[in-house]
Scaffold this motif. Sequence first.
Motif, PDB file in Angstrom:
ATOM      1  N   ASN A  69       0.102  -0.986  -0.017  1.00 55.13           N
ATOM      2  CA  ASN A  69      -0.305   0.600   0.369  1.00 55.13           C
ATOM      3  C   ASN A  69       0.641   1.290   0.286  1.00 55.13           C
ATOM      4  OD1 ASN A  69      -1.507   2.479   2.322  1.00 55.13           O
ATOM      5  ND2 ASN A  69      -2.665   1.185   0.411  1.00 55.13           N
ATOM      6  N   PHE A  70       0.358   1.773  -1.192  1.00 54.93           N
ATOM      7  CA  PHE A  70       2.090   3.708  -1.224  1.00 54.93           C
ATOM      8  C   PHE A  70       0.587   4.287  -0.882  1.00 54.93           C
ATOM      9  CE2 PHE A  70       3.588   1.132  -4.396  1.00 54.93           C
ATOM     10  CZ  PHE A  70       4.311   1.519  -4.729  1.00 54.93           C
ATOM     11  N   TRP A  71       0.666   5.647   0.670  1.00 50.48           N
ATOM     12  CA  TRP A  71      -0.133   5.846   1.085  1.00 50.48           C
ATOM     13  C   TRP A  71       1.125   7.272   1.427  1.00 50.48           C
ATOM     14  CZ3 TRP A  71      -0.357   7.476   6.843  1.00 50.48           C
ATOM     15  CH2 TRP A  71       1.200   6.855   7.352  1.00 50.48           C
ATOM     16  N   ALA A  72       0.501   8.248   2.051  1.00 53.63           N
ATOM     17  CA  ALA A  72       1.478   9.553   2.700  1.00 53.63           C
ATOM     18  C   ALA A  72       0.532   9.543   4.127  1.00 53.63           C
ATOM     19  CB  ALA A  72       1.443  10.161   1.796  1.00 53.63           C
ATOM     20  N   THR A  73       1.142  10.430   4.479  1.00 52.84           N
ATOM     21  CA  THR A  73       0.469  11.032   6.466  1.00 52.84           C
ATOM     22  C   THR A  73      -0.412  12.254   6.009  1.00 52.84           C
ATOM     23  OG1 THR A  73       2.453  12.622   6.572  1.00 52.84           O
ATOM     24  CG2 THR A  73       2.581  10.699   7.701  1.00 52.84           C
ATOM     25  N   PRO A  77      -7.421   9.774   2.181  1.00 50.71           N
ATOM     26  CA  PRO A  77      -7.868   8.388   2.070  1.00 50.71           C
ATOM     27  C   PRO A  77      -7.135   7.444   2.290  1.00 50.71           C
ATOM     28  CG  PRO A  77      -8.321  10.202   0.440  1.00 50.71           C
ATOM     29  CD  PRO A  77      -7.766  10.591   1.114  1.00 50.71           C
ATOM     30  N   CYS A  78      -6.208   7.758   2.087  1.00 49.81           N
ATOM     31  CA  CYS A  78      -4.905   7.114   2.830  1.00 49.81           C
ATOM     32  C   CYS A  78      -5.168   6.745   4.057  1.00 49.81           C
ATOM     33  CB  CYS A  78      -3.624   7.222   2.664  1.00 49.81           C
ATOM     34  SG  CYS A  78      -3.240   7.183   0.690  1.00 49.81           S
ATOM     35  N   LEU A 102       3.851   1.373   2.809  1.00 48.80           N
ATOM     36  CA  LEU A 102       4.980   2.070   2.001  1.00 48.80           C
ATOM     37  C   LEU A 102       4.770   3.782   2.389  1.00 48.80           C
ATOM     38  CD1 LEU A 102       7.997   2.131   1.386  1.00 48.80           C
ATOM     39  CD2 LEU A 102       6.864   1.177  -0.708  1.00 48.80           C
ATOM     40  N   ALA A 103       5.120   4.598   3.059  1.00 51.86           N
ATOM     41  CA  ALA A 103       4.935   5.604   3.259  1.00 51.86           C
ATOM     42  C   ALA A 103       5.611   6.637   2.097  1.00 51.86           C
ATOM     43  CB  ALA A 103       5.053   6.511   4.562  1.00 51.86           C
TER      44      ALA A 103
END
Length: 180
Positions: A69-73, A77-78, A102-103
């Motif tokens: 899972n590609f995400w960011a703080t 939606p992440c 994986l941020a």
Amino acid sequence: MLRLLALYTALSLGANPAAALDLSALKTGEMKKMVVYDQPLATPDLPFVDAEGGSHSLRDFRGQPVLLNFWATWCAPCRAEMPALDRAQADLGSRGLKVLTLATGRNPQAQIGRFFDQAGVVHLPRYQDEPRALARAMGVAGLPVSVLIDREGHEVARIIGEADWDSAEARAVLDALTRE
């Protein structure tokens, strides 16, 4: 960016022609937006780091089914889907599933740690791809993106956008991935 996308496409064309895990029949309900590949795609072997700064790559997880899972703080939606990803790891980890969060981009480990603590996330690793190298190589243009990777390390499907990983449809997909 186009050069990296071309490289990823070239890598995928050279992927092992073994039959892909057939997830097409599971594209229902919450999983309708899942893109399923006829043939598995090769994944790039680029480094990312853990919370302690140790280097890892997708190669480290070969032999296990992976939900990457590609995400960011900063991505709402992440952040919304993270607790369900944590539950998926807790529920299916004993069957071999590895959920890798994986941020990507600038997400300092302190912010990741605070978010995980606030959201009650306890079963997921705190990986980071600050230079976005893996995200770019895999053609991730927006967030979140979830990539399903088979035991051989090939991408078999992906979902662009938030997914309800607690839904019956999502769990059916993860069950199929862990059965292969």
